[in-house]
Design an enzyme around this catalytic site. Structure first.
Site, PDB file in Angstrom:
ATOM      1  CG  ASP A   1      -9.464 -42.259  85.027  1.00 39.08           C
ATOM      2  OD1 ASP A   1      -9.730 -43.512  85.578  1.00 39.08           O
ATOM      3  OD2 ASP A   1      -8.418 -41.847  85.545  1.00 39.08           O
TER       4      ASP A   1
ATOM      5  CB  ILE B   1     -15.625 -49.842  57.287  1.00 33.91           C
ATOM      6  CG1 ILE B   1     -16.561 -48.737  57.969  1.00 33.91           C
ATOM      7  CG2 ILE B   1     -14.641 -49.118  56.124  1.00 33.91           C
ATOM      8  CD1 ILE B   1     -15.637 -47.740  58.685  1.00 33.91           C
TER       9      ILE B   1
ATOM     10  CB  SER C   1      -6.171 -39.544  91.049  1.00 30.72           C
ATOM     11  OG  SER C   1      -5.149 -39.631  90.617  1.00 30.72           O
TER      12      SER C   1
ATOM     13  CG  HIS D   1      -6.771 -44.055  87.997  1.00 26.93           C
ATOM     14  ND1 HIS D   1      -7.136 -43.026  87.462  1.00 26.93           N
ATOM     15  CD2 HIS D   1      -5.899 -43.597  89.359  1.00 26.93           C
ATOM     16  CE1 HIS D   1      -6.448 -41.824  88.033  1.00 26.93           C
ATOM     17  NE2 HIS D   1      -5.997 -42.513  89.136  1.00 26.93           N
TER      18      HIS D   1
END
Length: 211
Positions: free
Chosen positions: A52, A194, A135, A22
């Site tokens: 991320d 499925i 970050s 990000h």
């Protein structure tokens, strides 16, 4: 966007740096500032929105001698060896002011949660302050080993304190190896559809029919 990064490897031609996806997502250009405040243009090597994580590179030819002497490749530790209550140090570029450090403890391990962008993952929880700009920076133990990658995808609003999250280093190592070598992450998947078991299909398979 402003964030942090960890130098994880060096080849004959470039430095490899990990950060959060990000931080670099949607960027037209990337620039890295090193500890001596030298700025260099960086290239994107690969990203993985699912974890991320992203890997960027800086050509060694762009670094001067002072910068080369000021930096080092981070030592990666094992997040599987962490214990709740162990000391933790979060390093990064908090609020874009420059390198900073906060200290706390490992609050929880294998914390499953869904981030604001809808991605579900398992994180290390720490009370070491992780702020915007941290970050992509390292969460390290007292031996200086990187045991996690600080992330803001699990940031909380509303006045919470002492609740920070990092991507476990063992997860990061697997993802980064693929990003470095392939530029993408290849995950296994089950290619089986499925659906409801209808009467005729159940009869052919010798199974009790759906009731």
């Amino acid at each position: 966007s402003t964030g942090s990064g960890i130098i994880i490897d060096q080849t004959d031609d470039e430095l490899l740096i990990v950060t959060n996806n990000h931080v670099v997502e949607g960027a037209d250009s990337l620039s890295v500032q090193f500890i001596n405040e030298e700025n260099c243009e960086a290239l994107l090597k690969g990203t993985d929105p699912g974890s991320d994580l992203a890997v960027i590179s800086v050509p060694l030819s762009e670094l001067n001698a002072e910068t080369r002497e000021s930096i080092a490749i981070a030592e990666l530790g094992s997040s599987e060896d962490l214990r709740i209550g162990e000391s933790a140090i979060a390093i990064g570029n908090a609020l874009g002011y420059g390198q900073s450090l906060t200290v706390g403890y490992i609050s929880a391990l294998n914390r499953e949660m869904t981030a604001e962008d809808g991605i579900t993952g398992t994180f290390i929880q720490t009370d070491a302050a992780i702020n915007p700009g941290n970050s992509g920076g390292p969460l390290v133990n007292l031996r200086g080993e990187v045991v996690g990658v600080n992330t803001a995808i699990a940031s909380l609003s509303g006045g919470y304190q002492g609740v920070g999250f990092a991507i476990p280093s063992n997860v990061a190592v697997w993802v980064l190896g693929q990003l470095r070598d392939k530029g993408r992450v290849e995950r296994a998947f089950l290619g089986a559809p499925i659906g409801a078991l209808e009467y005729d299909a159940a009869k052919r398979l010798g199974l009790p029919p759906k009731t």
